[in-house]
Design an enzyme around this catalytic site. Structure first.
Site, PDB file in Angstrom:
ATOM      1  N   ASP A 194       0.847  -1.186   0.000  1.00 53.92           N
ATOM      2  CA  ASP A 194       0.000   0.000   0.000  1.00 53.92           C
ATOM      3  C   ASP A 194       0.888   1.243   0.000  1.00 53.92           C
ATOM      4  O   ASP A 194       2.080   1.165   0.279  1.00 53.92           O
ATOM      5  CB  ASP A 194      -0.947   0.002   1.208  1.00 53.92           C
ATOM      6  CG  ASP A 194      -0.206  -0.032   2.545  1.00 53.92           C
ATOM      7  OD1 ASP A 194       0.929  -0.548   2.591  1.00 53.92           O
ATOM      8  OD2 ASP A 194      -0.747   0.453   3.550  1.00 53.92           O
ATOM      9  N   GLU A 254       0.225  -1.299   5.695  1.00 48.89           N
ATOM     10  CA  GLU A 254       1.231  -0.748   6.601  1.00 48.89           C
ATOM     11  C   GLU A 254       1.023   0.734   6.857  1.00 48.89           C
ATOM     12  O   GLU A 254       1.357   1.242   7.921  1.00 48.89           O
ATOM     13  CB  GLU A 254       2.627  -0.982   6.011  1.00 48.89           C
ATOM     14  CG  GLU A 254       3.781  -0.678   6.971  1.00 48.89           C
ATOM     15  CD  GLU A 254       4.257   0.773   6.931  1.00 48.89           C
ATOM     16  OE1 GLU A 254       5.029   1.163   7.826  1.00 48.89           O
ATOM     17  OE2 GLU A 254       3.852   1.520   6.019  1.00 48.89           O
TER      18      GLU A 254
END
Length: 437
Positions: A101, A165
């Site tokens: 991400d 994350e």
């Protein structure tokens, strides 16, 4: 002898292959921005490209030795564990933390399209090049090379590509769930390299973070009659001064901060201020000051949160003793039985990490860095890496490194340098080769 064979076999980074893969990953960056509830990433869009590269060399297709496990807790939001088996049971090293991400990007504020890879000489430009799709592509290329060469290693090499994350609003998606389910337990047998920092040097310490909000209640009134108001802005400023003063007394610079090379000690400061609005001639009835604590890893966030609450409780109980601003400034209106008040709340807190400087994993990383980059200069910052303290507390030897640029981390016009990623590949090869001896 073993180390020279490893280096000769794994060679150098295949630049064309790396850039081609990275181009595909950056092309997905628009869809893996992480800012819920508006933007929920679909990490499996990145997983697909990694699988396209590695499945042909896996046991699933019969084309190679890679053991691949795609683990998904939320639809479209997978994690990927890729294992290259070694010959010696229990001997292991891992590269973890390459997250799929990214933080958000506003194309109107960039000099180039953040959601497609552009190349300017050595610069590879786009959202995620430094943090962290550039590392996803880099470790994928390492695992691809291991699968292609079928190099005989004593050590098992494992890569863990993770979801979620950049934002902790939605839990149970990424590495936290993998650890909870015991899927990373075998990694405790050797060093775990968390590949999500920058500047090619070992990052040996990170800060904890406590996001806080101080809501201040006063009494709204006309600014021409300030004696009939309790000014929450003045109350907030004076209260915050007391809170900060007590914080720095109770959590002073720690002696270990010099050992780890932290540039700053623990800090507690405001970063945002808001109020409901109103005319310039109106003293508002409330305001909110928000900020964070950045805490070196030698203090515990739970202890700090408890202490901050004690400061606020003391101020509320003794609000008459708080310094005022001018002859009619006050925080109590006895005739109306009104007292100003403070309410402190916290968002999710994270502890910092101090890596084990005595572990073999650390010494191997330092030697590899000096060998490839030409010097080794470990550093520490009070920036926060989520998740890794919990992994360390579970018994893992966590070391951290990264090969993007700190100057472009989470920034507009993000880029990395191809030459730095080539050196990162060489560091990985050196780590693997050293751990064979």
């Amino acid at each position: 002898m073993a180390s020279s064979v490893v280096k000769e076999t794994l060679g150098t980074l295949n630049k064309d292959s790396y850039v081609n893969l990275l181009s595909k990953l950056i092309g997905e960056s628009r869809y893996v921005q992480n800012n819920p509830p508006e933007l929920i990433p679909q990490e499996d869009r990145v997983v697909k490209h990694v699988l396209d590269a590695l499945l042909p060399l896996s046991t699933k297709t019969g084309g190679g030795p890679l053991v691949i496990n795609h683990i998904t807790y939320f639809t479209g939001r997978g994690n990927l564990i890729v294992e290259y088996p070694g010959t010696e049971p229990g001997k292991i090293l891992s590269f973890v933390g390459m997250h799929m991400d990214v933080v958000t990007a506003n194309p109107n504020e960039w000099e180039f399209d953040p959601f497609s890879l552009s190349i300017d000489g050595e610069k590879l430009c786009g959202r995620g090049t430094t943090d962290c799709l550039g590392h996803v592509a880099l470790v994928t290329e390492l695992m691809r090379k291991l699968g292609e060469t079928k190099l005989k290693l004593k050590s098992t090499v494992i890569a863990v590509f993770i979801a979620s994350e950049e934002n902790s609003a939605i839990t149970g998606v990424g590495v936290d769930a993998l650890v909870k389910d015991g899927l990373l337990n075998k990694l405790k047998g050797g060093p775990l390299y968390w590949i999500d920092t920058a500047d090619k040097q070992p990052c040996i310490g990170t800060g904890g973070m406590i996001p806080w909000k101080l809501h201040v209640t006063g009494k709204l009134f006309h600014s021409g009659l300030p004696h009939k108001a309790i000014n929450p802005l003045e109350l907030a400023m004076e209260a915050l001064k007391v809170i900060q003063t007590r914080f720095y007394k109770d959590f002073p610079p720690h002696p270990k901060e010099q050992v780890y090379g932290f540039e700053t000690p623990s800090t507690m400061k405001p970063t945002q201020w808001s109020y409901p609005g109103g005319g310039i001639n109106q003293i508002p009835g409330e305001c909110t000051v928000s900020g964070d604590v950045r805490l070196t890893p030698f203090y515990n966030v739970t202890d700090v949160m408890k202490r901050l609450q004690e400061y606020v409780d003391d101020i509320n109980e003794n609000i008459e003793k708080l310094d005022t601003r001018g002859p009619v400034s006050k925080y109590v209106l006895p005739d109306e039985n009104i007292r100003g008040s403070l309410t402190l709340t916290f968002d999710e807190a994270t502890n910092g990490v101090a890596c084990n400087l005595d572990s073999r994993g650390f010494h191997v990383l330092c030697k590899a860095t000096e060998e490839v980059v030409g010097h080794v200069n470990p550093y520490s910052i009070t920036g926060t890496l989520p998740l890794i303290r919990e992994i360390q507390d579970e018994g893992f030897d966590v070391q951290t490194a990264g090969y993007g640029l700190m100057a472009t981390y989470h920034a507009d016009n993000e880029y990395c340098l191809l030459s730095d990623m080539c050196q990162g590949y060489q560091v990985f090869v050196s780590i693997i080769s050293q751990l064979e001896d």
